[in-house]
Design an enzyme around this catalytic site. Structure first.
Site, PDB file in Angstrom:
ATOM      1  N   GLY A  22      22.945  11.547   4.931  1.00 47.49           N
ATOM      2  CA  GLY A  22      21.336  11.368   4.949  1.00 47.49           C
ATOM      3  C   GLY A  22      20.722  12.085   6.063  1.00 47.49           C
ATOM      4  N   GLY A  46      21.569  14.776   6.763  1.00 45.33           N
ATOM      5  CA  GLY A  46      21.460  16.399   6.633  1.00 45.33           C
ATOM      6  C   GLY A  46      23.024  16.936   6.800  1.00 45.33           C
ATOM      7  N   GLU A  82      20.350   3.830   3.725  1.00 43.89           N
ATOM      8  CA  GLU A  82      21.381   3.185   3.293  1.00 43.89           C
ATOM      9  C   GLU A  82      21.155   2.084   2.159  1.00 43.89           C
ATOM     10  OE1 GLU A  82      23.130   4.014   7.612  1.00 43.89           O
ATOM     11  OE2 GLU A  82      22.519   1.879   7.086  1.00 43.89           O
TER      12      GLU A  82
END
Length: 208
Positions: free
Chosen positions: A102, A104, A175
């Site tokens: 998420g 990166g 998430e």
């Protein structure tokens, strides 16, 4: 009092769902829509299911979402493996790795993607930071999910600006969006594969 508590829960749940739903209204160009990308690639794997396998990897709460996704892909009849399971086979061409980072980049996700790519597998990286993440360089395709993560949770949030505790802190929006995205993929992929509710249920474990 009971009605007040029920209304409070309804309000909180609506706010959470609205925050997650808003992720899917944001443009992803120049990257393909995440739902289309995943359904297309997984459908291609299914057409070669005797020779192709799907591997999934993520860390922390992202990893939990990928584990739930792996279970449903197995229920759809696909050969699915979680990286680091004791029975995970070696990855090679024409296998597919789906990994999430998420913010990166994570050192472990970076390493897993590198190994998969060097062994000829296709790598789909799901991320909210496709331009700056360290893992992108190993990706065959980027699945851009434009949601708040721990890399972007300090600015722009109205609650944070007012000094209030945010309803969905750190990477919770990303998430939650992962879970919703994967449910959409399973629904669409089930149609593509011609899987019925009965066939999916029949593959659920009876060792519970």
């Amino acid at each position: 009092m009971v009605n007040e508590k029920a209304q409070e829960m309804a309000n909180l749940s609506s706010q959470i769902c609205n925050q997650i739903s808003s992720v899917f209204t944001k443009p992803t160009s120049p990257y393909p829509p995440p739902l289309d990308l995943l359904v297309t690639e997984l459908a291609a794997i299914s057409r070669n299911r005797n020779n192709s396998r799907i591997f999934l990897y993520g860390v922390g709460r992202e990893g939990l979402m990928l584990k739930a996704f792996a279970m449903r892909l197995f229920h759809l009849g696909l050969s699915t493996h979680l990286v680091f399971d004791m029975t995970t086979p070696p990855i090679s061409s024409p296998d597919l790795l789906i990994a999430s980072a998420g913010p990166g980049g994570f050192s472990t996700v970076d390493a897993i993607c590198s190994v998969a790519k060097s062994n000829g597998a296709k790598v789909i990286l799901i991320t909210a930071e496709p331009e700056t993440g360290s893992c992108v360089k190993h990706a065959t395709d980027v699945c851009y999910l434009p949601a708040q993560t721990m890399a972007s949770d300090n600015g722009g949030d109205a609650a944070a600006e007012m000094g209030e505790r945010p309803l969905l802190p750190m990477g919770s929006v990303y998430e939650g969006a992962l879970f919703v995205l994967f449910e959409m993929v399973v629904y669409k992929l089930g149609d593509v594969l011609g899987e019925s509710s009965e066939s999916v249920r029949a593959r659920h474990t009876n060792l519970e």
